[in-house]
Design a protein around this motif. Sequence first.
Motif, PDB file in Angstrom:
ATOM      1  N   GLU A  81     -14.297  -2.078  -7.256  1.00  0.00           N
ATOM      2  CA  GLU A  81     -14.075  -0.739  -7.835  1.00  0.00           C
ATOM      3  C   GLU A  81     -13.450   0.194  -6.797  1.00  0.00           C
ATOM      4  N   ILE A  82     -13.909   0.099  -5.560  1.00  0.00           N
ATOM      5  CA  ILE A  82     -13.373   0.961  -4.496  1.00  0.00           C
ATOM      6  C   ILE A  82     -11.906   0.616  -4.241  1.00  0.00           C
ATOM      7  N   ALA A  83     -11.589  -0.674  -4.180  1.00  0.00           N
ATOM      8  CA  ALA A  83     -10.202  -1.100  -3.913  1.00  0.00           C
ATOM      9  C   ALA A  83      -9.255  -0.607  -5.010  1.00  0.00           C
ATOM     10  N   ALA A  84      -9.697  -0.728  -6.253  1.00  0.00           N
ATOM     11  CA  ALA A  84      -8.858  -0.289  -7.374  1.00  0.00           C
ATOM     12  C   ALA A  84      -8.649   1.225  -7.314  1.00  0.00           C
ATOM     13  N   ARG A  85      -9.710   1.929  -6.975  1.00  0.00           N
ATOM     14  CA  ARG A  85      -9.613   3.396  -6.921  1.00  0.00           C
ATOM     15  C   ARG A  85      -8.708   3.845  -5.773  1.00  0.00           C
ATOM     16  N   ASN A  86      -8.783   3.137  -4.632  1.00  0.00           N
ATOM     17  CA  ASN A  86      -7.917   3.477  -3.490  1.00  0.00           C
ATOM     18  C   ASN A  86      -6.446   3.337  -3.874  1.00  0.00           C
ATOM     19  N   THR A 135      -1.334   6.276  -5.369  1.00  0.00           N
ATOM     20  CA  THR A 135      -0.282   6.630  -6.339  1.00  0.00           C
ATOM     21  C   THR A 135      -0.337   8.132  -6.648  1.00  0.00           C
ATOM     22  N   GLU A 136      -1.544   8.667  -6.794  1.00  0.00           N
ATOM     23  CA  GLU A 136      -1.705  10.112  -7.037  1.00  0.00           C
ATOM     24  C   GLU A 136      -1.170  10.920  -5.853  1.00  0.00           C
ATOM     25  N   LEU A 177      -1.710   3.524   0.853  1.00  0.00           N
ATOM     26  CA  LEU A 177      -0.553   4.437   0.926  1.00  0.00           C
ATOM     27  C   LEU A 177       0.716   3.650   1.221  1.00  0.00           C
ATOM     28  N   HIS A 178       0.598   2.662   2.085  1.00  0.00           N
ATOM     29  CA  HIS A 178       1.754   1.796   2.358  1.00  0.00           C
ATOM     30  C   HIS A 178       2.259   1.171   1.056  1.00  0.00           C
ATOM     31  N   GLY A 179       1.320   0.706   0.244  1.00  0.00           N
ATOM     32  CA  GLY A 179       1.672   0.107  -1.046  1.00  0.00           C
ATOM     33  C   GLY A 179       2.362   1.091  -1.982  1.00  0.00           C
ATOM     34  N   ALA A 180       2.070   2.397  -1.764  1.00  0.00           N
ATOM     35  CA  ALA A 180       2.681   3.432  -2.602  1.00  0.00           C
ATOM     36  C   ALA A 180       3.938   4.013  -1.948  1.00  0.00           C
ATOM     37  N   GLY A 181       4.394   3.404  -0.854  1.00  0.00           N
ATOM     38  CA  GLY A 181       5.642   3.827  -0.224  1.00  0.00           C
ATOM     39  C   GLY A 181       5.520   5.004   0.731  1.00  0.00           C
ATOM     40  N   ILE A 182       4.313   5.259   1.230  1.00  0.00           N
ATOM     41  CA  ILE A 182       4.119   6.351   2.195  1.00  0.00           C
ATOM     42  C   ILE A 182       3.802   5.752   3.566  1.00  0.00           C
TER      43      ILE A 182
END
Length: 179
Positions: A14-19, A24-25, A55-60
């Motif tokens: 659950e924590i991993a999914a929320r992170n 993305t947010e 964040l890396h996964g979201a391109g930051i």
Amino acid sequence: MSEPKIEVLFSTDEIAARNAAMATEIRAAGFDDRPLVVAVLKGGFVFAADLIRALHGAGIAPEVDFMSLSSYRAGTTSSGTVTVLRDLETDVAGRDVLLVDDILESGRTLAYAKQLLLDRGAKRVALAVLLDKPVRRVAAIEAEFVGFTSPDLFVVGYGMDMGHAYRQLPYIGHVIVSK
Ligand code: IMP
Ligand code: MG
């Protein structure tokens, strides 16, 4: 007294999914390409470590620094005074800062930290907290990014401690002390 049992409140999955969702947010909130992540020690280090990879996964591609703040001493209640135990090495003037911590409870710690960074000239300071305990709020502060709303219980694990124990748990739990 027997060994304390830990009731799981938020699981590793659950924590991993929320992170991932929070990253993305954060991306959608229009931060600089290179924001400064300020991880608040000690409790925020596990969350910050996972969040920067999300964040890396979201391109930051953030820069990362650490600040150690203490409003709690040995016990489980806030003393009300915040002390900087270890300060940043980075100049925050003109920077987009994402202040990352484990729990927003009374809000005293993060209200203090946010104001400190703004006083030093940060362009923008947003808060990302793993848990929000809104019923305990004293200071007028809200987090822009919240992992989970926490029940009003003392929680441990995933970086959070009780008397210096339990930070290593890969989930967030609540200690049940049976007599
Ligand atoms: P406050 O928002 O200034 O009251 O304090 C928040 C800090 O207190 C968090 O960053 C944690 O380090 C600590 N804290 C608050 N509630 C808990 C809890 O339930 N478990 C572990 N640490 C907590
Ligand atoms: Mg803390």
